[in-house]
Design a protein around this motif. Structure first.
Motif, mmCIF file in Angstrom:
data_model
loop_
_atom_site.group_PDB
_atom_site.id
_atom_site.type_symbol
_atom_site.label_atom_id
_atom_site.label_comp_id
_atom_site.label_asym_id
_atom_site.label_seq_id
_atom_site.Cartn_x
_atom_site.Cartn_y
_atom_site.Cartn_z
ATOM 1 N N ARG A 71 0.805 -1.220 0.000
ATOM 2 C CA ARG A 71 0.000 0.000 0.000
ATOM 3 C C ARG A 71 0.843 1.279 0.000
ATOM 4 N N PRO B 143 5.991 10.137 1.018
ATOM 5 C CA PRO B 143 4.990 9.958 -0.038
ATOM 6 C C PRO B 143 5.464 10.511 -1.380
ATOM 7 N N ALA B 144 6.241 11.587 -1.308
ATOM 8 C CA ALA B 144 6.717 12.200 -2.550
ATOM 9 C C ALA B 144 7.625 11.247 -3.309
ATOM 10 N N GLY C 89 1.010 7.264 -0.246
ATOM 11 C CA GLY C 89 1.404 8.496 -0.919
ATOM 12 C C GLY C 89 0.197 9.266 -1.431
ATOM 13 N N ILE C 90 -0.751 8.530 -2.004
ATOM 14 C CA ILE C 90 -1.963 9.182 -2.535
ATOM 15 C C ILE C 90 -2.744 9.837 -1.398
ATOM 16 N N LEU C 91 -2.912 9.073 -0.319
ATOM 17 C CA LEU C 91 -3.686 9.607 0.805
ATOM 18 C C LEU C 91 -3.019 10.850 1.389
ATOM 19 N N ARG C 92 -1.688 10.803 1.443
ATOM 20 C CA ARG C 92 -0.974 11.996 1.938
ATOM 21 C C ARG C 92 -1.228 13.169 0.986
ATOM 22 N N ALA C 93 -1.185 12.891 -0.327
ATOM 23 C CA ALA C 93 -1.426 13.956 -1.318
ATOM 24 C C ALA C 93 -2.843 14.509 -1.182
ATOM 25 N N LEU C 94 -3.766 13.624 -0.751
ATOM 26 C CA LEU C 94 -5.167 14.057 -0.625
ATOM 27 C C LEU C 94 -5.432 14.739 0.715
ATOM 28 N N LEU D 134 5.473 8.739 -5.084
ATOM 29 C CA LEU D 134 4.773 9.326 -6.222
ATOM 30 C C LEU D 134 5.760 9.754 -7.304
ATOM 31 N N ARG D 135 6.960 10.185 -6.892
ATOM 32 C CA ARG D 135 7.959 10.634 -7.847
ATOM 33 C C ARG D 135 8.477 9.460 -8.674
ATOM 34 N N TYR E 224 -4.407 13.532 3.897
ATOM 35 C CA TYR E 224 -4.474 12.702 5.107
ATOM 36 C C TYR E 224 -3.190 12.900 5.907
ATOM 37 N N SER E 225 -3.347 13.134 7.186
ATOM 38 C CA SER E 225 -2.165 13.332 8.034
ATOM 39 C C SER E 225 -1.571 11.976 8.392
ATOM 40 N N GLN F 262 2.100 3.057 -2.349
ATOM 41 C CA GLN F 262 1.612 4.083 -3.276
ATOM 42 C C GLN F 262 0.322 4.723 -2.732
ATOM 43 N N GLU F 263 -0.524 3.837 -2.185
ATOM 44 C CA GLU F 263 -1.792 4.310 -1.622
ATOM 45 C C GLU F 263 -1.545 5.312 -0.482
#
Lengths: 214, 380
Positions: free
Chosen positions: B280, B373-374, B285-290, B377-378, B292-293, B282-283
């Motif tokens: 998870r 997370p970056a 990372g996505i949640l952080r981007a959205l 995603l990077r 989520y703390s 990547q997930e």
């Protein structure tokens, strides 16, 4: 709106230091549609993630909507990101176990059901609301990601190669939706190799080795 | 948040089910052993009670050769000695009864005349009486005595000048009880001219010692020295003691096995949680981007761990209880009806198992939130 002052970011790879952002300064005004271009490894995505409060730079300062984002604590930065920034990625990054509707609602800060319905209608996804990502076409997935980015009425949308995995028709569709957000006063920063976005761009920035080519 | 946890579990069912399975195994093993072991303990206590007193407290100066030949001490001690036990707490003596025994000839037969006082208990112990309570003016006749004299319930006998009514004739016991006449202690003291004297205190070792001590006799002797230094104690080594030692042996095996099982399950749950985090990445990372703390993402991972713990605890309790009902009677040599579901253990399992899974998932959860997370995603 977005103000980067002398921002530096170094990655360490195979014992070597690579400057992804090299003393970079950049100002993007509210309501701009900025296209960032550059060869692979020029620091485009790093710049986008740095603006998006996702990647703390090694040096320099980053302000978004008047807020020095890296002076905020982790939880506050997450709240800031949720309220002010929308992300769109090349690989869509939808949560595979959620439906289109649920994916859109994941970042929702309040009960935004009626807005979510409107966005789905606008993006032509109303019929697909209860489908999971695997059942969608690439274009539908990216439109879902755009809908998710729009749900909290962000000030900025940061899009990293949003058309990289789409055919020209769907690519054009996604760019038009970003342009629609821009037309309503939003700020858009897009990293893309495609020239489809150029039509809407207020500025095109070219990057090379972590610097902006003037 | 709840939706995210539930949907993710349904999406990655195998990971979740393997986690639940680990907890079921650990809880079921514990419940099965504990439930059967408790039943075994109850049965041992019951058996010990049924077999009668196993502690005999006699005057210190008793000649042991005479004692074993005659079956009782020829020396007496004050009856009031028995009262000393009343003030002692957490004592391993229970069901104390002052008795006076003497061999006499009655109706041309040698019999043992036995006087019995009502039971007393050391402080803090309340137990139902173990022996019969003989009413004043009555006697209980041993099997051989009643048979030889053709006596039955309701008959009145003359016992060395005292008229006493037969309250009961006892069934054949296969011991010297068959040639005894039991009467209230006071009556027997009167008949034998031994007012206020006794020659034995009978008691039951309450199995408190057998639970934790290898040499219960040593302990009961130490305790007796504190209360009654004028006496000594004999412990009958009974089948119950052997059974209790067998139960202890199983407990020792279990004590060795349990940490091993706990460690394996912790490693199992931890590894599954780690795999889940990797899957998870990547997930996250996505949640952080959205927006989520890190705290919110920790809650997501720990909620899943808690669900695994709760489900594992409930199913483990059911399976463990079923296993103890099925195999407990054979392993612990107890009757099936003695094995009862212990719902207190369910509550403990519901506390311990989720705590355990949360702890086992804690490091993976921390890795999840500290993953940049970056970077994830990077990499795309």
């Amino acid at each position: 709106m977005i103000d980067l002052q002398n921002v530096g970011k170094i990655y360490h790879a195979n014992g070597k230091k690579v400057a992804a952002l090299d003393d970079l300064s950049l100002r993007i005004e509210k309501g701009e549609f900025v296209v960032i271009r550059g060869p692979s490894g020029s620091g485009k995505t790093t710049l986008l993630l740095t603006i998006g409060a996702m990647l703390k730079p090694d040096s320099g300062e980053v302000a978004v909507a008047g807020e020095n984002i890296y002076s905020l604590k982790g939880g506050e930065r997450a709240k800031f990101r949720a309220a002010n920034i929308g992300f769109v990625f090349q690989m869509f990054h939808l949560l595979p176990y959620l439906t289109v509707w649920e994916n859109i609602m994941v970042p929702a800060l309040e009960n935004q059901k009626s807005e979510a319905h409107e966005i789905l209608e606008d993006l032509g996804l109303a019929e697909r609301a209860h489908h999971k990502p695997f059942a969608l076409s690439a274009g539908e997935r990216q439109r879902t990601a755009v809908a998710r980015a729009l749900i909290n009425h962000p000030k900025v949308i940061l899009a990293d190669e949003p058309t990289g995995n789409l055919d020209p028709e769907n690519a054009s569709d996604v760019i038009e939706h970003l342009a629609g957000f821009h037309a309503q006063g939003g700020t858009v920063v897009v990293v893309t190799h495609s020239e489809q976005a150029d039509v809407y761009a207020t500025r095109i920035i070219r990057m090379r080795k972590g610097k902006i080519n003037v | 948040m709840v939706l995210l946890v539930i949907k993710e579990i349904l999406h990655r069912k195998i990971n979740f089910l393997l986690g639940v399975l680990a907890i079921i195994m650990a809880v079921a093993l514990f419940i099965a052993f504990f439930t059967s072991s408790e039943a075994s303990k109850r049965e041992t206590i019951r058996l010990t009670r049924d077999m009668g007193f196993n502690l005999r407290i006699i005057p210190k100066s008793t000649d042991m050769n005479d004692f074993w030949v005659t079956g009782f001490s020829k020396t007496t001690m004050p009856e009031k000695y028995v009262l000393r036990f009343k003030k002692f707490k957490n004592f391993s003596y229970a069901h104390l009864t002052a008795t006076l025994h003497k061999q006499v000839t009655w109706r041309d037969k040698k019999i043992i005349l036995t006087g019995i006082s009502p039971e007393i208990e050391p402080s803090g112990k309340k137990k139902s009486p173990m022996i019969f309570s003989i009413q004043p003016g009555t006697v209980y006749l041993g099997y051989e005595v009643a048979k030889a004299s053709h006596l039955k319930k309701g008959d009145v006998i003359d016992l060395f000048g005292k008229k006493l009514s037969v309250a009961k004739t006892l069934s054949e016991n296969g011991s010297d009880d068959d040639i005894r006449v039991f009467a209230p202690l006071a009556e027997v003291q009167d008949i034998l001219h031994e007012k206020g004297r006794i020659n034995e205190i009978k008691a039951l070792e309450c199995l408190c010692l057998m639970n934790g001590q290898n040499d219960p006799l040593k302990i009961v002797r130490q305790q007796l020295t504190q209360v009654l230094p004028e006496a000594k104690v004999i412990l009958n080594q009974t089948i119950a003691v052997a059974r209790e030692r067998q139960r202890k042996m199983f407990e020792n095996y279990f004590a060795l096995l349990l940490p091993f099982v706990v460690l394996v399950c912790a490693a199992w749950v931890g590894t599954l949680a780690m795999m889940n985090v990797r899957e998870r990445k990547q997930e996250i990372g996505i949640l952080r981007a959205l927006g989520y703390s890190a705290g919110k993402i920790t809650v997501l991972f720990l909620s899943k761990a808690l669900l695994i713990g709760i489900l594992g605890a409930v199913l483990g309790f059911i399976i463990g209880t079923a296993l103890s009902l099925k195999f407990g009677p054979e392993v612990f040599k107890v009757t099936a009806k003695l094995i009862k579901p212990n719902y207190g253990l369910l509550i403990w399992s519901l506390i311990a198992a989720p705590l355990f899974t949360a702890l086992a998932s804690f490091i993976p959860a921390m890795i999840a939130v500290s993953t940049d997370p970056a970077l994830t995603l990077r990499e795309d």
